[in-house]
Structures are given as structure tokens and as C-alpha cells.
Design a protein around this motif. Structure first.
Motif, PDB file in Angstrom:
ATOM      1  N   VAL A  70      91.291 115.240 109.325  1.00 39.31           N
ATOM      2  CA  VAL A  70      90.894 115.290 107.913  1.00 39.31           C
ATOM      3  C   VAL A  70      91.153 116.695 107.380  1.00 39.31           C
ATOM      4  N   SER A  71      91.929 116.798 106.315  1.00 42.14           N
ATOM      5  CA  SER A  71      92.227 118.102 105.724  1.00 42.14           C
ATOM      6  C   SER A  71      91.103 118.548 104.795  1.00 42.14           C
ATOM      7  N   SER A  72      90.726 119.810 104.901  1.00 42.01           N
ATOM      8  CA  SER A  72      89.682 120.338 104.011  1.00 42.01           C
ATOM      9  C   SER A  72      90.139 120.315 102.555  1.00 42.01           C
ATOM     10  N   LYS A  73      91.464 120.239 102.347  1.00 39.03           N
ATOM     11  CA  LYS A  73      91.991 120.194 100.979  1.00 39.03           C
ATOM     12  C   LYS A  73      91.744 118.831 100.330  1.00 39.03           C
ATOM     13  N   SER A  74      91.395 117.842 101.141  1.00 40.83           N
ATOM     14  CA  SER A  74      91.184 116.496 100.607  1.00 40.83           C
ATOM     15  C   SER A  74      89.741 116.252 100.168  1.00 40.83           C
ATOM     16  N   LEU A  75      88.907 117.286 100.300  1.00 45.20           N
ATOM     17  CA  LEU A  75      87.502 117.153  99.931  1.00 45.20           C
ATOM     18  C   LEU A  75      87.036 118.432  99.241  1.00 45.20           C
ATOM     19  N   THR A  76      85.820 118.433  98.760  1.00 51.50           N
ATOM     20  CA  THR A  76      85.265 119.612  98.090  1.00 51.50           C
ATOM     21  C   THR A  76      84.144 120.195  98.933  1.00 51.50           C
ATOM     22  N   GLU A  77      84.329 121.427  99.381  1.00 52.51           N
ATOM     23  CA  GLU A  77      83.311 122.110 100.187  1.00 52.51           C
ATOM     24  C   GLU A  77      82.434 122.971  99.284  1.00 52.51           C
ATOM     25  N   ILE A  78      81.128 122.781  99.408  1.00 54.37           N
ATOM     26  CA  ILE A  78      80.183 123.526  98.576  1.00 54.37           C
ATOM     27  C   ILE A  78      79.206 124.283  99.481  1.00 54.37           C
ATOM     28  N   PRO A  79      79.189 125.620  99.422  1.00 51.10           N
ATOM     29  CA  PRO A  79      78.264 126.395 100.265  1.00 51.10           C
ATOM     30  C   PRO A  79      76.811 126.045  99.969  1.00 51.10           C
ATOM     31  N   VAL A  80      76.035 125.846 101.022  1.00 52.89           N
ATOM     32  CA  VAL A  80      74.612 125.518 100.877  1.00 52.89           C
ATOM     33  C   VAL A  80      73.808 126.385 101.835  1.00 52.89           C
ATOM     34  N   LYS A  81      72.505 126.372 101.638  1.00 49.61           N
ATOM     35  CA  LYS A  81      71.608 127.082 102.546  1.00 49.61           C
ATOM     36  C   LYS A  81      70.688 126.065 103.214  1.00 49.61           C
ATOM     37  N   PHE A  82      69.415 126.007 102.811  1.00 49.64           N
ATOM     38  CA  PHE A  82      68.481 125.178 103.570  1.00 49.64           C
ATOM     39  C   PHE A  82      67.771 124.120 102.736  1.00 49.64           C
ATOM     40  N   ASP A  83      67.800 124.242 101.416  1.00 50.36           N
ATOM     41  CA  ASP A  83      67.136 123.282 100.544  1.00 50.36           C
ATOM     42  C   ASP A  83      68.018 122.040 100.376  1.00 50.36           C
ATOM     43  N   MET A  84      67.526 120.894 100.848  1.00 49.14           N
ATOM     44  CA  MET A  84      68.322 119.661 100.817  1.00 49.14           C
ATOM     45  C   MET A  84      68.319 118.949  99.468  1.00 49.14           C
ATOM     46  N   ALA A  94      86.470 110.400 108.249  1.00 53.47           N
ATOM     47  CA  ALA A  94      87.554 109.905 107.401  1.00 53.47           C
ATOM     48  C   ALA A  94      87.060 109.614 105.984  1.00 53.47           C
ATOM     49  N   LYS A  95      85.776 109.312 105.870  1.00 51.70           N
ATOM     50  CA  LYS A  95      85.220 108.987 104.553  1.00 51.70           C
ATOM     51  C   LYS A  95      84.728 110.220 103.799  1.00 51.70           C
ATOM     52  N   PHE A  96      84.973 111.425 104.357  1.00 51.93           N
ATOM     53  CA  PHE A  96      84.679 112.660 103.630  1.00 51.93           C
ATOM     54  C   PHE A  96      85.682 112.888 102.501  1.00 51.93           C
ATOM     55  N   VAL A  97      86.837 112.265 102.621  1.00 48.87           N
ATOM     56  CA  VAL A  97      87.922 112.482 101.653  1.00 48.87           C
ATOM     57  C   VAL A  97      87.435 112.174 100.233  1.00 48.87           C
ATOM     58  N   GLY A  98      87.649 113.130  99.328  1.00 47.28           N
ATOM     59  CA  GLY A  98      87.248 112.968  97.934  1.00 47.28           C
ATOM     60  C   GLY A  98      85.776 113.205  97.675  1.00 47.28           C
ATOM     61  N   LYS A  99      85.019 113.590  98.704  1.00 46.42           N
ATOM     62  CA  LYS A  99      83.574 113.771  98.562  1.00 46.42           C
ATOM     63  C   LYS A  99      83.190 115.257  98.533  1.00 46.42           C
ATOM     64  N   LYS A 100      81.958 115.490  98.120  1.00 46.80           N
ATOM     65  CA  LYS A 100      81.414 116.851  98.096  1.00 46.80           C
ATOM     66  C   LYS A 100      80.615 117.083  99.378  1.00 46.80           C
ATOM     67  N   ILE A 101      81.071 118.051 100.165  1.00 40.81           N
ATOM     68  CA  ILE A 101      80.499 118.302 101.487  1.00 40.81           C
ATOM     69  C   ILE A 101      79.769 119.634 101.506  1.00 40.81           C
ATOM     70  N   GLY A 102      78.514 119.609 101.886  1.00 37.55           N
ATOM     71  CA  GLY A 102      77.754 120.850 102.019  1.00 37.55           C
ATOM     72  C   GLY A 102      78.236 121.633 103.224  1.00 37.55           C
ATOM     73  N   LEU A 103      78.375 122.941 103.064  1.00 39.10           N
ATOM     74  CA  LEU A 103      78.901 123.785 104.132  1.00 39.10           C
ATOM     75  C   LEU A 103      78.024 125.022 104.314  1.00 39.10           C
ATOM     76  N   LYS A 104      77.493 125.196 105.523  1.00 40.60           N
ATOM     77  CA  LYS A 104      76.775 126.420 105.876  1.00 40.60           C
ATOM     78  C   LYS A 104      77.794 127.391 106.441  1.00 40.60           C
TER      79      LYS A 104
END
Length: 319
Positions: free
Chosen positions: A152-166, A124-134
Motif C-alpha cells: 500500500v502506497s502512502s501516496k494513496s491515502l491521507t496521513e494526519i499526525p495525531v497524539k493521544f486524544d482519540m 488494502a482498505k486504507f486507500v483513500g482514507k484518513k489515517i492517524g499517524l504518531k
């Protein structure tokens, strides 16, 4: 007469030598990822002679982006592989005749996590946040199922494609990272960052992870070889769980870049995932495969149901 007996003896020795050389069946197992304690049971089986005792000469090969195990095994040059259970069903949905032989990680190590102090400890706290997505793998599958399960709707957050470097998480460019309890979580803590873990399993999303597989052709044409390999492999895993320190030492032998403290922590943190209950390592149930298939269909990773009795077999597991 002495020369005759010497000739007979020499001939017998040559014949025995030839038999010994031919006795071991050469097979390859392609791992899911690079060498690490995630695969310690295979190293134990090889290094402690369990494969050799089963009449097998086994090459344990690392996987990774350049060596995807399903393609390597389905191509016919390699006999066994390790991949996530969902990938086996997805491959079969595309007509690739792979068959699961044993589930190694019956509890998935996949989690999402944030830096301690961020306050992000539930979906629920993902809302409005930037979420790494593989993108494209089982990580995305479980992540999207988690969002759906928790409303939780994916439209309520920002998904950013990532790989392996944290680095993006550790430098706070991202708020949530998709990773594994027995790898990235350990690495973050080793770097001095404590984390909050959001486990899909806590929301009823706990699916089979690393799974040993082969092809329908191997099961049909070489069942004895498959049986010997599965039995020796599971003995290796049982030994690794019983002796994690030794398993970590054998893991480090596989690659000079590996660190014993890290691999030991990985091995110890893997034990609850390998043995989440009293069932032996390798066990698998139709109900769990059915649940996974339903999730794949809901997520449009599969077009429709498969014949799961052809997707996995328990006949090589101990009764």
C-alpha cells in the motif's frame, strides 16, 4: 557492670541500625509512560516487598513526554528504564550506551483500528482514507513497515499526525487510529465504540515492545545490583500475571485518577502479550533483535547494523 553491658548493647543496636539503613541499595526505574497496568509488574515487586527482599530501595517513576526514559537513564541519575526495543537500538545507533536486560512485552500491543461498520479491516482498505499517524516513534516504524509489506502506497491515502486524544476517530474525522490493544482499544470500547483491529503481527510484523534496560556502566560496575533488580522485577511480573486482580489493585494505588475496571481489563489483555509462548517473561533471542534491526535499517531509522551482542544481554536472566 550493668551500665557497661547497657552501653555495649546500645552500641550494638546503633551499629545494627546503621547497617540496616545502608543495606538497601537505592535505585530508580523510569517507566516508558504514565502509571498504568502496562507496568503492573514493577508495582507488584515494590508493594509486595520483592525489591526490599533483594536489598533494594526502588523508586518507580512514571515516564511520558517530559520524562523520556532513555535520556533519564543515560544521564546517569537513574539506573533502570523501560522503553520499546526499537528505541534501544536507535539510541545505540546514536552512540548512547544503553543495554537491554529483559523484554517484558515479547508480543507488541501496537495495532491500527477503525470504527466497526467502516469496512476498514485490512491495510488494502486504507486507500483513500484518513489515517492517524504518531510521528517519529515505533508506531510510525511499524505502520510504514506494514504499508510496505502489504504493497500500500502512502501516496494513496491521507496521513494526519495525531497524539493521544482519540476524539478525531470517534467523531469520524479520521478513519484509522494507531493505538494499543491494552489501552486505546479498551478505552474506545468503554466509550461504547466497537472497533475492527488491523494487527501488524498478522502480517509478520511482530517485534519486541516494552523492554527493561540500563547502561553499560551499570552492567560493568554494579552487576550484583543489576542482577538483584532484574530478578525481583521478573518475579513481580510473574506474580502480576498469576494474580491480575491484585495487580490491578496495586496499580490503582499509584494514581488516584486510575480506574480499577479499566486497569483490570488492561492487565488481563496484557497477559497474552507478556506470555505469548511458554518462555518466561524477560526472555529474548538474537534472531528477534536481528529482525528488528533489519526493519530499522530498511526504514532509515538506523544507518547500518550494530553489534547486537552489546545491545542486549541475557546474563541476568534465569537459565
Amino acid at each position: 557492670m550493668r551500665n557497661i553491658w547497657l552501653s555495649v548493647f546500645a552500641g550494638a543496636m546503633i551499629a545494627a541500625s546503621s547497617f540496616t539503613a545502608q543495606a538497601a541499595d537505592s535505585v530508580t526505574v523510569r517507566l516508558k509512560w504514565f502509571n498504568q497496568a502496562q507496568f503492573a509488574g514493577f508495582y507488584v515487586a515494590k508493594e509486595k516487598g520483592l525489591y526490599q527482599a533483594a536489598g533494594l530501595d526502588v523508586a518507580v517513576q512514571p515516564g511520558g513526554p517530559d520524562f523520556p526514559s532513555i535520556q533519564m537513564v543515560a544521564g546517569g541519575n537513574e539506573q533502570f528504564g523501560v522503553t520499546s526495543a526499537d528505541q534501544i537500538l536507535i539510541a545505540r545507533g546514536k552512540g548512547v550506551p544503553v543495554v537491554a536486560l529483559a523484554v517484558i512485552y515479547r508480543k507488541s500491543p501496537f495495532v491500527l483500528f477503525s470504527l466497526k461498520g467502516s469496512g476498514i479491516d485490512t491495510p488494502a482498505k486504507f486507500v483513500g482514507k484518513k489515517i492517524g499517524l504518531k510521528v517519529g516513534g515505533n508506531e510510525e516504524l511499524v505502520y510504514r513497515a506494514l504499508l510496505k509489506k502489504t504493497g500500500v502506497s502512502s501516496k494513496s491515502l491521507t496521513e494526519i499526525p495525531v497524539k493521544f486524544d482519540m476524539t478525531p476517530l470517534l467523531t469520524k474525522q479520521l478513519d484509522v487510529w494507531p493505538g494499543y490493544l491494552n489501552n486505546e482499544v479498551i478505552a474506545a470500547r468503554e466509550k461504547g465504540f466497537d472497533v475492527d483491529i488491523i494487527s501488524p503481527a498478522d502480517y509478520g510484523l511482530d517485534f519486541y515492545a516494552d523492554t527493561l534496560f540500563t547502561t553499560e556502566a551499570m552492567v560493568r560496575d554494579h552487576p550484583d545490583e543489576v542482577q538483584r533488580f532484574v530478578t525481583a522485577t521478573l518475579k513481580g511480573w510473574a506474580d502480576a500475571v498469576a494474580h491480575p486482580e491484585e495487580a490491578a489493585k496495586l496499580t490503582v494505588k499509584q494514581d488516584s485518577k486510575l480506574s480499577y475496571p479499566h486497569e483490570l481489563t488492561m492487565m488481563k489483555d496484557s497477559i497474552p502479550l507478556l506470555k505469548p509462548d511458554a518462555q518466561p517473561i524477560g526472555s529474548m533471542q538474537l534472531a528477534n533483535w536481528t529482525s528488528l534491526q533489519n526493519l530499522l535499517i530498511q526504514g532509515n531509522f538506523l544507518k547500518g547494523p550494530l553489534d547486537l551482542n552489546k545491545a542486549f544481554t541475557t546474563k541476568f536472566l534465569a537459565p
